[in-house]
Structure formats: C-alpha cells, structure tokens
Design an enzyme around this catalytic site. Structure first.
Site, short mmCIF file in Angstrom:
data_model
loop_
_atom_site.label_atom_id
_atom_site.label_comp_id
_atom_site.label_asym_id
_atom_site.label_seq_id
_atom_site.Cartn_x
_atom_site.Cartn_y
_atom_site.Cartn_z
N GLU A 1 0.83 -1.22 0.00
CA GLU A 1 0.00 0.00 0.00
C GLU A 1 0.86 1.26 0.00
OE1 GLU A 1 -0.88 2.10 3.12
OE2 GLU A 1 -0.77 0.59 4.70
N LYS B 1 -4.11 -1.22 14.33
CA LYS B 1 -3.26 -0.26 15.06
C LYS B 1 -3.70 -0.14 16.51
CE LYS B 1 -2.42 2.34 10.91
NZ LYS B 1 -3.72 1.97 10.30
N1 PSU Z 1 -0.09 0.74 8.54
C1 PSU Z 1 0.97 1.51 8.91
N2 PSU Z 1 0.85 2.87 8.70
C2 PSU Z 1 -0.25 3.43 8.09
C3 PSU Z 1 -1.33 2.59 7.68
C4 PSU Z 1 -1.20 1.25 7.94
O1 PSU Z 1 1.95 1.02 9.47
O2 PSU Z 1 -0.29 4.65 7.91
C5 PSU Z 1 -2.55 3.21 6.98
C6 PSU Z 1 -3.23 2.16 6.09
O3 PSU Z 1 -3.23 2.64 4.77
C7 PSU Z 1 -4.63 2.04 6.65
C8 PSU Z 1 -4.86 3.43 7.18
O4 PSU Z 1 -5.56 1.64 5.67
O5 PSU Z 1 -3.61 3.70 7.83
C9 PSU Z 1 -6.06 3.48 8.12
O6 PSU Z 1 -6.66 4.71 8.06
P1 PSU Z 1 -8.16 4.93 8.66
O7 PSU Z 1 -8.05 4.54 10.09
O8 PSU Z 1 -8.45 6.38 8.43
O9 PSU Z 1 -9.06 4.03 7.86
#
Ligand code: PSU
Ligand code: MN
Length: 296
Positions: free
Chosen positions: A23, A155
């Site tokens: 990604e 996360k």
């Molecule tokens: N994993 C990481 N760093 C990131 C992300 C994932 O180590 O920045 C990103 C991914 O692209 C994931 C996004 O889809 O954070 C989640 O964002 P949100 O909570 O707004 O959906």
C-alpha cells in the site's frame, strides 16, 4: 479500466511469478520523508529476497499504478498534495487527476482488480476508541474483497476488541501467523484470541483455497507480531496513546485525519520508538506476504 503496471510487475504477470501488493498511504501519510521512501524500498527488497515480486499501488496524476519504480516512490514520498485514498476517495482522485496514497481498503480493491491475491501493510484500520461509529473502511473492504492482508493486527490506537467483533460480523477469518493472539501492532500480543493459528505459508495458502472453494468473498487477515527486538511493550506505549487520543478529541481532529495524527503524536511521545517498531513490522510483514505468495 486500465491500470498502468510497472515494469517489474508487468514482467511478473507475463511470466506467472508471484506478486505481492504493497500500500502507499503509509508513504504519503504514515511516515515522514525520507523514512517513508526508505521503508517502502526496504519492503520491496524484502519481497524480492523471498522470491516474489513487489507491486506498490498508488495514484499518480489520476492514473492507477500497480508497481512503482524508485523514481516514482521518491516522487510520491515527497509529494505534499497526495490525497489519502480509501475506497470512497478513488473516484475523486481519478477525476481530478490527483496523486494518492492508497489505504488498505483501496489497495485491496485495486489489487483484486489487478489479479493480485495478497498484500502487506503495517496495521489495518478498525473501530476507534470512544467513537464506535468511526469504523475504518478497511474493515468493510475485508468483508467484501477476497484479498489476503498481512499485518501486525489493527493499530494499537484503536479499540481492538471491537475491531475483532466488526471483523467477525463481516465474515473475516483472523489468522495468527506463528501466534495464538491478535498482535497489538507495536507490541506482540493484545491477549485477544485469533480464529486460527498458522505456522507455515502453506497453511495460509490452504485457507485461501478453502475460502475460494466456498466462493466466499471476504478477505483473510493474517496477523504477525512485530519482531521482538523492535516491539514496544503495551504498558510502555499505552500512556502515549492515551495522551494522543485526548489531544485528538480536544482539538477536534476528525475523519481521515485521525489515524495519521495519532501515529505521528505517538511517535513524538515515545521518542520515535513507536516509529522504529512500525518500520520493522512493515518489513517483516512484506517478507511473510512474499512467502505466502510463493505457496499459492
Ligand atoms: N499501517 C501503517 N501505517 C499506516 C497505515 C497502515 O503502518 O499509515 C494506513 C493504512 O493505509 C490504513 C490506514 O488503511 O492507515 C487506516 O486509516 P483509517 O483509520 O483512516 O481508515
Ligand atoms: Mn475513520
């Protein structure tokens, strides 16, 4: 629609070699320059070392790119205007010919369209603490797109028990790769059980085949703990997460800004220890995804 494949990815498709999608929101919004570009290149190198071919997915001037070369990575990593693109942002960025980093949701969607079955990230989005209606589109996408996502869990800034509930509702099997519990991103265990433990890439491949046989459309979440030497124990990081969450609420940070803000704040509050863990687990996940891709 037409995707533009990078040279390496196009050759791999032609020769039927295993591809791993990566990604790009972590490049545009997850890590600062130049660490973002360095980390993305290390992830690609890890995939190659394991005998698979990396395809970093991103939008460049409104064009869907599957596989970037090093100049592209550098340009994306330096871009200050790239949009954080989840599923709903894709048509906007395309119509406006923008640059975009694709989230887990958008990368899954595009990888599936491009015929790639597996992809690696750091941690998926999920249900936000104290905001149970703020559920990442990643969770929804996992429920409807048959791509396997290798991550270190969701996360740790999120509500992990609720995130697991949301995944269950959407029919997403959660695999512990070499572990019995859901990892907590920066730390190796949340204490919450996974649905199945797999110790080899072949076991994951068998699970994917069984899913396909059943014609289930959901993805599979493969969770690997961060490498022990890089982990930040949960009790050491929790106060930083709690402080960052309070700040986000107090300053009214909302929507797609929440996750990038929290990641950056936790990194500052831990003297970059969380960032080092993030970088290490990203590379580790890329390596595991490549091994699974080879088994398929
Ligand atoms: N994993 C990481 N760093 C990131 C992300 C994932 O180590 O920045 C990103 C991914 O692209 C994931 C996004 O889809 O954070 C989640 O964002 P949100 O909570 O707004 O959906
Ligand atoms: Mn959200």
């Amino acid at each position: 629609m037409d995707f533009v494949f990078g040279r390496e990815a196009a050759a791999a498709r032609r020769d039927g070699r295993p591809l791993v999608a990566l990604e790009s929101t972590l490049i545009t919004h997850g890590l600062p320059y130049p660490l973002n570009v360095e980390t993305a290149s290390n992830m690609e190198a890890a995939v190659r070392e394991e005998g698979a071919v990396p395809a970093t997915v991103a939008l460049m001037e409104g064009v869907v790119r599957i596989g970037l070369d090093s100049d592209d990575l550098e340009a994306l990593g330096k871009s200050r205007s790239a949009r954080k693109c989840s599923r709903r942002d894709l048509p906007i960025a395309l119509a406006r010919r923008e640059w975009g980093g694709t989230t887990v949701a958008a990368t899954m969607f595009l990888a599936h369209r491009a015929g790639i079955r597996i992809f690696a990230t750091g941690g998926i989005g999920g249900v936000h603490r104290g905001h149970p209606f703020d559920i990442s589109a990643d969770v929804e996408e996992l429920g409807r797109t048959p791509v396997t996502v290798v991550c270190a869990g969701a996360k740790a800034i999120l509500d992990l028990p609720l995130t697991l509930e949301a995944l269950e509702t959407r029919g997403v099997p959660v695999v512990g790769f070499g572990c019995d519990t859901f990892p907590a991103f920066y730390s190796r265990s949340s204490g919450l059980p996974v649905d199945i433990r797999c110790d080899t890439p072949d076991e994951v491949a068998a699970l994917m085949e069984a899913r396909d046989e059943l014609q289930l459309s959901a993805g599979i979440l493969v969770c690997a703990p961060p490498p022990s030497e890089a982990e930040v124990p949960a009790d050491e990081i929790e106060h930083a997460i709690a402080a960052a969450l309070l700040e986000a609420d107090a300053t009214g940070i909302r929507g797609k800004e929440v996750t990038p803000f929290l990641l950056a704040r936790v990194s500052e509050l831990t003297d970059r220890r969380s960032q080092s863990a993030n970088v290490a687990l990203l590379e580790n996940n890329a390596r595991i995804a490549a091994r699974i891709a080879r088994s398929l």
